[in-house]
Design a protein around this motif. Structure first.
Motif, PDB file in Angstrom:
ATOM      1  N   ILE A  30     -16.600  -9.110   2.777  1.00  0.00           N
ATOM      2  CA  ILE A  30     -16.988  -7.694   2.632  1.00  0.00           C
ATOM      3  C   ILE A  30     -17.010  -7.378   1.133  1.00  0.00           C
ATOM      4  CG2 ILE A  30     -16.534  -5.327   3.469  1.00  0.00           C
ATOM      5  CD1 ILE A  30     -14.546  -6.590   5.485  1.00  0.00           C
ATOM      6  N   PRO A  31     -18.061  -7.820   0.440  1.00  0.00           N
ATOM      7  CA  PRO A  31     -18.081  -7.737  -1.031  1.00  0.00           C
ATOM      8  C   PRO A  31     -17.887  -6.325  -1.598  1.00  0.00           C
ATOM      9  CG  PRO A  31     -20.016  -8.931  -0.188  1.00  0.00           C
ATOM     10  CD  PRO A  31     -19.298  -8.379   0.981  1.00  0.00           C
ATOM     11  N   ARG A  32     -18.311  -5.314  -0.851  1.00  0.00           N
ATOM     12  CA  ARG A  32     -18.261  -3.958  -1.456  1.00  0.00           C
ATOM     13  C   ARG A  32     -16.898  -3.289  -1.292  1.00  0.00           C
ATOM     14  NH1 ARG A  32     -22.373  -0.281   0.563  1.00  0.00           N
ATOM     15  NH2 ARG A  32     -22.333  -1.459   2.505  1.00  0.00           N
ATOM     16  N   ILE A  33     -15.938  -3.983  -0.663  1.00  0.00           N
ATOM     17  CA  ILE A  33     -14.630  -3.359  -0.496  1.00  0.00           C
ATOM     18  C   ILE A  33     -13.731  -3.720  -1.677  1.00  0.00           C
ATOM     19  CG2 ILE A  33     -13.495  -5.249   0.794  1.00  0.00           C
ATOM     20  CD1 ILE A  33     -12.287  -3.103   2.635  1.00  0.00           C
ATOM     21  N   SER A  34     -12.963  -2.738  -2.172  1.00  0.00           N
ATOM     22  CA  SER A  34     -12.059  -3.027  -3.288  1.00  0.00           C
ATOM     23  C   SER A  34     -10.779  -3.657  -2.741  1.00  0.00           C
ATOM     24  CB  SER A  34     -11.715  -1.719  -4.018  1.00  0.00           C
ATOM     25  OG  SER A  34     -10.862  -0.928  -3.186  1.00  0.00           O
ATOM     26  N   ALA A  35     -10.063  -4.370  -3.612  1.00  0.00           N
ATOM     27  CA  ALA A  35      -8.805  -5.012  -3.199  1.00  0.00           C
ATOM     28  C   ALA A  35      -7.822  -3.949  -2.726  1.00  0.00           C
ATOM     29  CB  ALA A  35      -8.226  -5.811  -4.366  1.00  0.00           C
ATOM     30  N   LYS A  36      -7.827  -2.818  -3.423  1.00  0.00           N
ATOM     31  CA  LYS A  36      -6.892  -1.730  -3.078  1.00  0.00           C
ATOM     32  C   LYS A  36      -7.156  -1.209  -1.666  1.00  0.00           C
ATOM     33  CE  LYS A  36      -5.443   2.821  -4.699  1.00  0.00           C
ATOM     34  NZ  LYS A  36      -6.032   4.037  -5.301  1.00  0.00           N
ATOM     35  N   VAL A  37      -8.443  -0.939  -1.360  1.00  0.00           N
ATOM     36  CA  VAL A  37      -8.787  -0.403  -0.031  1.00  0.00           C
ATOM     37  C   VAL A  37      -8.529  -1.463   1.043  1.00  0.00           C
ATOM     38  CG1 VAL A  37     -10.703   0.405   1.453  1.00  0.00           C
ATOM     39  CG2 VAL A  37     -10.445   1.296  -0.881  1.00  0.00           C
ATOM     40  N   LEU A  38      -8.877  -2.719   0.759  1.00  0.00           N
ATOM     41  CA  LEU A  38      -8.645  -3.785   1.738  1.00  0.00           C
ATOM     42  C   LEU A  38      -7.151  -3.904   2.050  1.00  0.00           C
ATOM     43  CD1 LEU A  38      -9.624  -6.074   3.542  1.00  0.00           C
ATOM     44  CD2 LEU A  38      -9.590  -7.587   1.532  1.00  0.00           C
ATOM     45  N   SER A  39      -6.321  -3.844   1.025  1.00  0.00           N
ATOM     46  CA  SER A  39      -4.870  -3.911   1.252  1.00  0.00           C
ATOM     47  C   SER A  39      -4.390  -2.761   2.120  1.00  0.00           C
ATOM     48  CB  SER A  39      -4.119  -3.846  -0.083  1.00  0.00           C
ATOM     49  OG  SER A  39      -4.463  -4.915  -0.890  1.00  0.00           O
ATOM     50  N   ALA A  40      -4.879  -1.564   1.797  1.00  0.00           N
ATOM     51  CA  ALA A  40      -4.448  -0.370   2.547  1.00  0.00           C
ATOM     52  C   ALA A  40      -4.882  -0.473   4.012  1.00  0.00           C
ATOM     53  CB  ALA A  40      -5.045   0.880   1.909  1.00  0.00           C
ATOM     54  N   ARG A  41      -6.113  -0.882   4.231  1.00  0.00           N
ATOM     55  CA  ARG A  41      -6.615  -0.996   5.615  1.00  0.00           C
ATOM     56  C   ARG A  41      -5.838  -2.067   6.378  1.00  0.00           C
ATOM     57  NH1 ARG A  41      -8.290   3.115   4.266  1.00  0.00           N
ATOM     58  NH2 ARG A  41     -10.441   3.812   4.064  1.00  0.00           N
ATOM     59  N   LEU A  42      -5.568  -3.217   5.755  1.00  0.00           N
ATOM     60  CA  LEU A  42      -4.831  -4.286   6.432  1.00  0.00           C
ATOM     61  C   LEU A  42      -3.411  -3.837   6.759  1.00  0.00           C
ATOM     62  CD1 LEU A  42      -6.124  -7.366   4.410  1.00  0.00           C
ATOM     63  CD2 LEU A  42      -6.478  -6.958   6.864  1.00  0.00           C
ATOM     64  N   ARG A  43      -2.786  -3.083   5.814  1.00  0.00           N
ATOM     65  CA  ARG A  43      -1.428  -2.584   6.060  1.00  0.00           C
ATOM     66  C   ARG A  43      -1.433  -1.635   7.262  1.00  0.00           C
ATOM     67  NH1 ARG A  43      -0.326   0.142   1.503  1.00  0.00           N
ATOM     68  NH2 ARG A  43      -0.868  -1.739   0.371  1.00  0.00           N
ATOM     69  N   ALA A  44      -2.429  -0.751   7.316  1.00  0.00           N
ATOM     70  CA  ALA A  44      -2.515   0.211   8.430  1.00  0.00           C
ATOM     71  C   ALA A  44      -2.750  -0.534   9.744  1.00  0.00           C
ATOM     72  CB  ALA A  44      -3.641   1.203   8.172  1.00  0.00           C
ATOM     73  N   LEU A  45      -3.622  -1.536   9.728  1.00  0.00           N
ATOM     74  CA  LEU A  45      -3.912  -2.323  10.937  1.00  0.00           C
ATOM     75  C   LEU A  45      -2.679  -3.094  11.383  1.00  0.00           C
ATOM     76  CD1 LEU A  45      -7.502  -3.567  10.038  1.00  0.00           C
ATOM     77  CD2 LEU A  45      -6.916  -2.104  11.982  1.00  0.00           C
ATOM     78  N   GLU A  46      -1.871  -3.530  10.396  1.00  0.00           N
ATOM     79  CA  GLU A  46      -0.639  -4.250  10.728  1.00  0.00           C
ATOM     80  C   GLU A  46       0.360  -3.290  11.372  1.00  0.00           C
ATOM     81  OE1 GLU A  46       0.900  -6.315   7.276  1.00  0.00           O
ATOM     82  OE2 GLU A  46       2.561  -7.092   8.471  1.00  0.00           O
ATOM     83  N   GLU A  47       0.459  -2.082  10.777  1.00  0.00           N
ATOM     84  CA  GLU A  47       1.419  -1.075  11.294  1.00  0.00           C
ATOM     85  C   GLU A  47       1.079  -0.662  12.724  1.00  0.00           C
ATOM     86  OE1 GLU A  47       1.395   2.057   8.391  1.00  0.00           O
ATOM     87  OE2 GLU A  47       2.326   0.708   6.906  1.00  0.00           O
ATOM     88  N   THR A  48      -0.227  -0.575  13.032  1.00  0.00           N
ATOM     89  CA  THR A  48      -0.591  -0.130  14.392  1.00  0.00           C
ATOM     90  C   THR A  48      -0.558  -1.296  15.385  1.00  0.00           C
ATOM     91  OG1 THR A  48      -2.899  -0.411  13.720  1.00  0.00           O
ATOM     92  CG2 THR A  48      -2.034   1.851  13.735  1.00  0.00           C
ATOM     93  N   GLY A  49      -0.396  -2.508  14.884  1.00  0.00           N
ATOM     94  CA  GLY A  49      -0.281  -3.650  15.798  1.00  0.00           C
ATOM     95  C   GLY A  49      -1.607  -4.320  16.113  1.00  0.00           C
ATOM     96  N   VAL A  50      -2.650  -3.979  15.348  1.00  0.00           N
ATOM     97  CA  VAL A  50      -3.972  -4.591  15.595  1.00  0.00           C
ATOM     98  C   VAL A  50      -4.040  -5.970  14.936  1.00  0.00           C
ATOM     99  CG1 VAL A  50      -6.460  -4.336  15.131  1.00  0.00           C
ATOM    100  CG2 VAL A  50      -5.091  -2.347  15.817  1.00  0.00           C
TER     101      VAL A  50
END
Lengths: 97, 97
Positions: A30-50
């Motif tokens: 996903i070239p257009r995603i920043s490292a910061k946003v990718l980290s935040a999204r992955l953390r949220a997905l981890e927290e929700t159990g996805v």
């Protein structure tokens, strides 16, 4: 309703529908995603159990992300959204001919 | 992927899954949404072909929004997201007991 909320979240779940992926691989996917946003999204997905996050004992160590069993249930949902989107796009294109 | 993108979009599609709704009814249905955001989301949904907008000859005239046939295909998708979300929430609750 927020499960797939946030820009790029569906794209990340979609990219993980194959094999587990490393952070750097997801950034390439996903070239257009920043490292910061990718980290935040992955953390949220981890927290929700996805998504699960595993440290791989490479040298240097690396981190791998994978869909959980419940997270995998979102893949056909995203496919359905893509299908409707494609049909709508065709209908709009036909309307402008 | 953007079809259901933007905060409140899934909520609006969900509220339209029953009968057509007027703008004021949708604002009552989703109290935390501002008129400005609701207008923007409805305009985007209309542009992508998910929603139709009809002027009703009441006095004064009013505007009604309804799902298109393709828009209606998104309702089971949103239901599936809600189902996965509920299962995840139960799993998280069980994990903290």
């Amino acid at each position: 309703m927020k499960l797939l909320g946030g820009a790029w979240t569906p794209n990340i779940v979609w990219r993980l529908s194959g094999d587990p992926r490393r952070f750097s691989e997801l950034r390439d996917d996903i070239p257009r995603i920043s490292a910061k946003v990718l980290s935040a999204r992955l953390r949220a997905l981890e927290e929700t159990g996805v998504v699960t996050r595993s440290v791989i004992s490479t040298s240097p160590p690396s981190v791998e992300y994978a869909l959980t069993e419940l997270g995998r249930e979102l893949v056909p949902v995203i496919q359905a959204i893509l299908n409707v989107g494609t049909k709508l796009a065709h209908r709009r294109a036909a309307a402008t001919r």
